[in-house]
Design a protein around this motif. Structure first.
Motif, PDB file in Angstrom:
ATOM      1  N   LYS A  67     -11.382   1.691  35.335  1.00  0.00           N
ATOM      2  CA  LYS A  67     -10.237   1.668  34.426  1.00  0.00           C
ATOM      3  C   LYS A  67      -9.716   0.259  34.197  1.00  0.00           C
ATOM      4  CE  LYS A  67      -8.759   6.364  35.345  1.00  0.00           C
ATOM      5  NZ  LYS A  67      -7.882   7.254  36.101  1.00  0.00           N
ATOM      6  N   SER A  68      -9.921  -0.631  35.160  1.00  0.00           N
ATOM      7  CA  SER A  68      -9.438  -2.010  35.008  1.00  0.00           C
ATOM      8  C   SER A  68     -10.283  -2.931  35.873  1.00  0.00           C
ATOM      9  CB  SER A  68      -7.964  -2.120  35.425  1.00  0.00           C
ATOM     10  OG  SER A  68      -7.823  -1.785  36.798  1.00  0.00           O
ATOM     11  N   GLY A  69     -10.172  -4.237  35.587  1.00  0.00           N
ATOM     12  CA  GLY A  69     -10.818  -5.243  36.425  1.00  0.00           C
ATOM     13  C   GLY A  69     -12.258  -5.554  36.066  1.00  0.00           C
ATOM     14  N   PHE A  89     -21.899  -8.998  39.877  1.00  0.00           N
ATOM     15  CA  PHE A  89     -20.633  -8.643  39.212  1.00  0.00           C
ATOM     16  C   PHE A  89     -20.871  -7.376  38.378  1.00  0.00           C
ATOM     17  CE2 PHE A  89     -21.046 -13.307  39.400  1.00  0.00           C
ATOM     18  CZ  PHE A  89     -19.950 -13.654  40.185  1.00  0.00           C
ATOM     19  N   ALA A  90     -21.392  -6.332  39.015  1.00  0.00           N
ATOM     20  CA  ALA A  90     -21.993  -5.198  38.305  1.00  0.00           C
ATOM     21  C   ALA A  90     -21.010  -4.362  37.501  1.00  0.00           C
ATOM     22  CB  ALA A  90     -22.743  -4.308  39.302  1.00  0.00           C
ATOM     23  N   GLY A  91     -19.736  -4.290  37.891  1.00  0.00           N
ATOM     24  CA  GLY A  91     -18.788  -3.456  37.146  1.00  0.00           C
ATOM     25  C   GLY A  91     -19.176  -1.996  37.239  1.00  0.00           C
ATOM     26  N   ALA A 126     -13.214   0.319  43.985  1.00  0.00           N
ATOM     27  CA  ALA A 126     -13.223   1.396  42.988  1.00  0.00           C
ATOM     28  C   ALA A 126     -14.442   1.265  42.079  1.00  0.00           C
ATOM     29  CB  ALA A 126     -11.934   1.370  42.170  1.00  0.00           C
ATOM     30  N   ALA A 127     -14.743   0.038  41.656  1.00  0.00           N
ATOM     31  CA  ALA A 127     -15.906  -0.181  40.787  1.00  0.00           C
ATOM     32  C   ALA A 127     -17.203   0.111  41.542  1.00  0.00           C
ATOM     33  CB  ALA A 127     -15.906  -1.615  40.255  1.00  0.00           C
ATOM     34  N   ALA A 128     -17.281  -0.282  42.806  1.00  0.00           N
ATOM     35  CA  ALA A 128     -18.493   0.001  43.594  1.00  0.00           C
ATOM     36  C   ALA A 128     -18.708   1.508  43.737  1.00  0.00           C
ATOM     37  CB  ALA A 128     -18.397  -0.662  44.968  1.00  0.00           C
ATOM     38  N   ALA A 129     -17.619   2.264  43.897  1.00  0.00           N
ATOM     39  CA  ALA A 129     -17.735   3.728  43.981  1.00  0.00           C
ATOM     40  C   ALA A 129     -18.262   4.298  42.667  1.00  0.00           C
ATOM     41  CB  ALA A 129     -16.377   4.341  44.335  1.00  0.00           C
ATOM     42  N   ILE A 130     -17.810   3.738  41.537  1.00  0.00           N
ATOM     43  CA  ILE A 130     -18.304   4.173  40.231  1.00  0.00           C
ATOM     44  C   ILE A 130     -19.778   3.807  40.077  1.00  0.00           C
ATOM     45  CG2 ILE A 130     -18.140   3.638  37.757  1.00  0.00           C
ATOM     46  CD1 ILE A 130     -15.093   3.809  38.084  1.00  0.00           C
TER      47      ILE A 130
END
Length: 197
Positions: A18-20, A51-53, A77-81
């Motif tokens: 959602k962000s970052g 910096f995979a996002g 959070a991004a790593a979980a996604i």
């Protein structure tokens, strides 16, 4: 909606933090991968997405035939996604040709300092606020992990200007897509003394 463009997972929707993060648009991703496929640089490649996002770049490579993909993302959070997206891509993969996909929830510098793997294709898509000095430092740390024929794709804002690339990497070309500049780098091969005949 971010989607895998082509390959066995083509049209699969991907979750996006959602962000970052700043996801690469489907149009830019399609252009990058069209150029990579024209070089035959994806099939069986060992791929690193820094910096995979959401992991969209690395997972696109997995869908198109890369053998291994490593997604490096420090945001929890991004790593979980990334993990959820990787699982969805693997579920779509044919049983006989499943790539290996790993997610490293750590900083780029920590990953590169600890890694002993070698990579053939690397995506570097840092946040635009990352300084050129930090980018160049990451690329210097990356150099020993590159195979002789490796390709490195660096994505930056067109307003950022050209960084001072490390001595071990050569700029092949730059391509602009609206506000996004993609820099293509290759490994600088030192001249070897000629062998006696």
């Amino acid at each position: 909606m971010t989607r895998i463009v082509a390959g066995f997972a083509g049209s699969l929707g991907l979750q996006v933090p959602k962000s970052g993060t700043r996801p690469t648009s489907d149009r830019v991703r399609e252009a990058i991968f069209s150029a990579l496929e024209s070089r035959d640089a994806i099939r069986y490649a060992r791929v690193l997405d820094l910096f995979a996002g959401s992991g969209a770049l690395g997972l696109e490579a997995a869908s198109r035939g890369a053998s291994t993909v490593t997604l490096v993302e420090r945001g929890s959070a991004a790593a979980a996604i990334c993990r959820r997206n990787a699982a969805a891509v693997l579920q779509a993969a044919p049983a006989a040709a499943k790539p290996t996909i790993d997610v490293a929830a750590t900083t780029v510098q920590s990953f590169l300092a600890a890694s002993t793997a070698e990579f053939d294709l690397v995506f570097v898509d840092p946040p635009y606020e990352l300084s050129d000095d930090e980018l160049v430092h990451a690329l210097k740390t990356l150099e020993p992990r590159l195979s002789a024929e490796a390709i490195v794709c660096v994505e930056r804002s067109t307003r950022s200007g050209e960084p001072d690339w490390p001595a071990g990497l050569l700029l092949d070309r730059r391509k602009d897509y609206g506000e996004t500049a993609v820099w293509w780098l290759s490994v600088d091969q030192p001249l070897r003394p000629s062998q006696p005949t």
